[in-house]
Design a protein around this motif. Structure first.
Motif, PDB file in Angstrom:
ATOM      1  N   GLU A   4       0.828  -1.207   0.000  1.00 25.58           N
ATOM      2  CA  GLU A   4       0.000   0.000   0.000  1.00 25.58           C
ATOM      3  C   GLU A   4       0.861   1.255   0.000  1.00 25.58           C
ATOM      4  O   GLU A   4       0.569   2.210  -0.718  1.00 25.58           O
ATOM      5  CB  GLU A   4      -0.928   0.006   1.207  1.00 25.58           C
ATOM      6  N   ILE A   5       1.908   1.250   0.786  1.00 27.58           N
ATOM      7  CA  ILE A   5       2.807   2.409   0.855  1.00 27.58           C
ATOM      8  C   ILE A   5       3.493   2.627  -0.488  1.00 27.58           C
ATOM      9  O   ILE A   5       3.522   3.742  -1.005  1.00 27.58           O
ATOM     10  CB  ILE A   5       3.844   2.226   1.981  1.00 27.58           C
ATOM     11  N   PHE A   6       4.033   1.559  -1.063  1.00 25.20           N
ATOM     12  CA  PHE A   6       4.715   1.689  -2.351  1.00 25.20           C
ATOM     13  C   PHE A   6       3.759   2.077  -3.467  1.00 25.20           C
ATOM     14  O   PHE A   6       4.084   2.920  -4.300  1.00 25.20           O
ATOM     15  CB  PHE A   6       5.466   0.405  -2.719  1.00 25.20           C
ATOM     16  N   ASN A   7       2.574   1.475  -3.505  1.00 26.58           N
ATOM     17  CA  ASN A   7       1.599   1.821  -4.542  1.00 26.58           C
ATOM     18  C   ASN A   7       1.172   3.278  -4.437  1.00 26.58           C
ATOM     19  O   ASN A   7       1.030   3.965  -5.450  1.00 26.58           O
ATOM     20  CB  ASN A   7       0.390   0.897  -4.471  1.00 26.58           C
ATOM     21  N   SER A   8       0.980   3.765  -3.231  1.00 28.20           N
ATOM     22  CA  SER A   8       0.620   5.171  -3.031  1.00 28.20           C
ATOM     23  C   SER A   8       1.746   6.088  -3.503  1.00 28.20           C
ATOM     24  O   SER A   8       1.510   7.095  -4.176  1.00 28.20           O
ATOM     25  CB  SER A   8       0.314   5.423  -1.557  1.00 28.20           C
ATOM     26  N   ASN A  14       5.734  10.227  -5.231  1.00 26.25           N
ATOM     27  CA  ASN A  14       6.434  10.690  -4.031  1.00 26.25           C
ATOM     28  C   ASN A  14       7.697   9.880  -3.826  1.00 26.25           C
ATOM     29  O   ASN A  14       7.712   8.669  -4.053  1.00 26.25           O
ATOM     30  CB  ASN A  14       5.565  10.525  -2.780  1.00 26.25           C
ATOM     31  N   ARG A  15       8.737  10.545  -3.380  1.00 22.31           N
ATOM     32  CA  ARG A  15       9.950   9.834  -2.997  1.00 22.31           C
ATOM     33  C   ARG A  15       9.690   9.110  -1.683  1.00 22.31           C
ATOM     34  O   ARG A  15       8.850   9.511  -0.892  1.00 22.31           O
ATOM     35  CB  ARG A  15      11.107  10.804  -2.819  1.00 22.31           C
ATOM     36  N   ILE A  16      10.440   8.036  -1.472  1.00 15.38           N
ATOM     37  CA  ILE A  16      10.342   7.313  -0.220  1.00 15.38           C
ATOM     38  C   ILE A  16      11.729   7.154   0.383  1.00 15.38           C
ATOM     39  O   ILE A  16      12.741   7.239  -0.309  1.00 15.38           O
ATOM     40  CB  ILE A  16       9.684   5.930  -0.407  1.00 15.38           C
ATOM     41  N   LEU A  25      18.240   4.816   2.520  1.00 15.62           N
ATOM     42  CA  LEU A  25      18.169   5.169   1.109  1.00 15.62           C
ATOM     43  C   LEU A  25      16.960   6.042   0.838  1.00 15.62           C
ATOM     44  O   LEU A  25      15.931   5.900   1.489  1.00 15.62           O
ATOM     45  CB  LEU A  25      18.049   3.909   0.243  1.00 15.62           C
ATOM     46  N   THR A  26      17.097   6.924  -0.143  1.00 17.99           N
ATOM     47  CA  THR A  26      15.973   7.682  -0.676  1.00 17.99           C
ATOM     48  C   THR A  26      15.790   7.210  -2.117  1.00 17.99           C
ATOM     49  O   THR A  26      16.742   7.135  -2.870  1.00 17.99           O
ATOM     50  CB  THR A  26      16.259   9.196  -0.639  1.00 17.99           C
ATOM     51  N   LEU A  27      14.537   6.891  -2.467  1.00 22.99           N
ATOM     52  CA  LEU A  27      14.265   6.227  -3.727  1.00 22.99           C
ATOM     53  C   LEU A  27      13.082   6.870  -4.435  1.00 22.99           C
ATOM     54  O   LEU A  27      12.118   7.283  -3.797  1.00 22.99           O
ATOM     55  CB  LEU A  27      13.941   4.755  -3.443  1.00 22.99           C
ATOM     56  N   ASP A  28      13.170   6.944  -5.765  1.00 19.21           N
ATOM     57  CA  ASP A  28      12.027   7.292  -6.610  1.00 19.21           C
ATOM     58  C   ASP A  28      11.447   5.968  -7.084  1.00 19.21           C
ATOM     59  O   ASP A  28      12.000   5.335  -7.982  1.00 19.21           O
ATOM     60  CB  ASP A  28      12.465   8.118  -7.827  1.00 19.21           C
ATOM     61  N   PRO A  29      10.361   5.481  -6.470  1.00 20.08           N
ATOM     62  CA  PRO A  29       9.838   4.150  -6.823  1.00 20.08           C
ATOM     63  C   PRO A  29       9.123   4.153  -8.168  1.00 20.08           C
ATOM     64  O   PRO A  29       8.355   5.061  -8.474  1.00 20.08           O
ATOM     65  CB  PRO A  29       8.867   3.851  -5.682  1.00 20.08           C
ATOM     66  N   TYR A  30       9.392   3.145  -8.981  1.00 22.88           N
ATOM     67  CA  TYR A  30       8.792   3.045 -10.316  1.00 22.88           C
ATOM     68  C   TYR A  30       7.835   1.867 -10.454  1.00 22.88           C
ATOM     69  O   TYR A  30       6.801   1.977 -11.088  1.00 22.88           O
ATOM     70  CB  TYR A  30       9.873   2.899 -11.388  1.00 22.88           C
ATOM     71  N   LEU A  31       8.185   0.699  -9.891  1.00 22.16           N
ATOM     72  CA  LEU A  31       7.423  -0.508 -10.180  1.00 22.16           C
ATOM     73  C   LEU A  31       7.551  -1.509  -9.046  1.00 22.16           C
ATOM     74  O   LEU A  31       8.634  -1.694  -8.498  1.00 22.16           O
ATOM     75  CB  LEU A  31       7.970  -1.141 -11.469  1.00 22.16           C
ATOM     76  N   VAL A  32       6.437  -2.184  -8.711  1.00 22.28           N
ATOM     77  CA  VAL A  32       6.443  -3.310  -7.781  1.00 22.28           C
ATOM     78  C   VAL A  32       6.194  -4.557  -8.619  1.00 22.28           C
ATOM     79  O   VAL A  32       5.273  -4.599  -9.424  1.00 22.28           O
ATOM     80  CB  VAL A  32       5.345  -3.150  -6.712  1.00 22.28           C
ATOM     81  N   ALA A  33       7.040  -5.585  -8.435  1.00 24.02           N
ATOM     82  CA  ALA A  33       6.934  -6.799  -9.248  1.00 24.02           C
ATOM     83  C   ALA A  33       7.489  -7.986  -8.467  1.00 24.02           C
ATOM     84  O   ALA A  33       7.762  -7.873  -7.273  1.00 24.02           O
ATOM     85  CB  ALA A  33       7.709  -6.613 -10.549  1.00 24.02           C
ATOM     86  N   ARG A  34       7.662  -9.093  -9.142  1.00 27.04           N
ATOM     87  CA  ARG A  34       8.292 -10.281  -8.560  1.00 27.04           C
ATOM     88  C   ARG A  34       9.529 -10.635  -9.396  1.00 27.04           C
ATOM     89  O   ARG A  34       9.507 -10.509 -10.608  1.00 27.04           O
ATOM     90  CB  ARG A  34       7.338 -11.459  -8.545  1.00 27.04           C
ATOM     91  N   ASN A  35      10.584 -11.074  -8.711  1.00 27.74           N
ATOM     92  CA  ASN A  35      11.800 -11.451  -9.430  1.00 27.74           C
ATOM     93  C   ASN A  35      11.696 -12.886  -9.919  1.00 27.74           C
ATOM     94  O   ASN A  35      10.667 -13.541  -9.751  1.00 27.74           O
ATOM     95  CB  ASN A  35      13.052 -11.205  -8.565  1.00 27.74           C
ATOM     96  N   LEU A  61      13.005  -1.906   5.531  1.00 25.81           N
ATOM     97  CA  LEU A  61      12.482  -1.576   6.861  1.00 25.81           C
ATOM     98  C   LEU A  61      12.226  -0.072   6.975  1.00 25.81           C
ATOM     99  O   LEU A  61      12.853   0.714   6.266  1.00 25.81           O
ATOM    100  CB  LEU A  61      13.492  -1.974   7.943  1.00 25.81           C
ATOM    101  N   ASN A  62      11.350   0.318   7.887  1.00 23.57           N
ATOM    102  CA  ASN A  62      11.090   1.728   8.222  1.00 23.57           C
ATOM    103  C   ASN A  62      10.812   2.605   6.997  1.00 23.57           C
ATOM    104  O   ASN A  62      11.504   3.586   6.747  1.00 23.57           O
ATOM    105  CB  ASN A  62      12.247   2.334   9.019  1.00 23.57           C
ATOM    106  N   ILE A  63       9.776   2.277   6.257  1.00 20.91           N
ATOM    107  CA  ILE A  63       9.428   3.024   5.046  1.00 20.91           C
ATOM    108  C   ILE A  63       8.733   4.319   5.432  1.00 20.91           C
ATOM    109  O   ILE A  63       7.828   4.319   6.262  1.00 20.91           O
ATOM    110  CB  ILE A  63       8.492   2.214   4.143  1.00 20.91           C
ATOM    111  N   LYS A  64       9.164   5.417   4.808  1.00 25.72           N
ATOM    112  CA  LYS A  64       8.530   6.718   4.995  1.00 25.72           C
ATOM    113  C   LYS A  64       8.275   7.340   3.635  1.00 25.72           C
ATOM    114  O   LYS A  64       9.168   7.373   2.789  1.00 25.72           O
ATOM    115  CB  LYS A  64       9.435   7.663   5.786  1.00 25.72           C
ATOM    116  N   ILE A  65       7.047   7.829   3.422  1.00 25.45           N
ATOM    117  CA  ILE A  65       6.751   8.568   2.197  1.00 25.45           C
ATOM    118  C   ILE A  65       7.140  10.018   2.434  1.00 25.45           C
ATOM    119  O   ILE A  65       6.708  10.630   3.412  1.00 25.45           O
ATOM    120  CB  ILE A  65       5.264   8.472   1.829  1.00 25.45           C
ATOM    121  N   LEU A  66       7.958  10.554   1.565  1.00 27.78           N
ATOM    122  CA  LEU A  66       8.360  11.957   1.660  1.00 27.78           C
ATOM    123  C   LEU A  66       7.400  12.760   0.787  1.00 27.78           C
ATOM    124  O   LEU A  66       7.675  13.051  -0.366  1.00 27.78           O
ATOM    125  CB  LEU A  66       9.811  12.121   1.204  1.00 27.78           C
ATOM    126  N   SER A  67       6.249  13.101   1.354  1.00 31.21           N
ATOM    127  CA  SER A  67       5.170  13.713   0.576  1.00 31.21           C
ATOM    128  C   SER A  67       5.535  15.093   0.040  1.00 31.21           C
ATOM    129  O   SER A  67       4.952  15.549  -0.937  1.00 31.21           O
ATOM    130  CB  SER A  67       3.891  13.787   1.404  1.00 31.21           C
TER     131      SER A  67
END
Length: 82
Positions: A4-8, A14-16, A25-35, A61-67
């Motif tokens: 839910e956090i990643f999809n949002s 939003n960066r996370i 780490l600070t990340l610009d998330p693009y895609l959720v998938a399976r390897n 761990l400890n995911i934060k959305i940087l809105s």
């Protein structure tokens, strides 16, 4: 909960920020998938780089959305088309 956090974050561009292998780490998330092993992963661009990396859900761990920080995806342009 992580999904839910990643999809949002992906939907709202939003960066996370999170801990991965005990590194922050600070990340610009693009895609959720399976390897290829069936594990859930997230693909994204690490802040201050142009490389897209894969991160396993189990190690996040400890995911934060940087809105207040938004991004637009990098669109690679081939030099031969210019």
């Amino acid at each position: 909960m992580k999904s839910e956090i990643f999809n949002s974050a992906i939907t709202n561009r939003n960066r996370i920020q999170f801990l991965y292998d005990f590194k922050e780490l600070t990340l610009d998330p693009y895609l959720v998938a399976r390897n290829q092993f069936g594990k859930k992963v997230v693909y994204g661009r690490v802040n201050n780089s142009n490389i897209i990396k894969m991160f396993e859900y189990d190690k996040i761990l400890n995911i934060k959305i940087l809105s207040h920080l938004r991004f637009s995806p990098i669109i690679p342009i081939m030099p031969s088309l210019n």
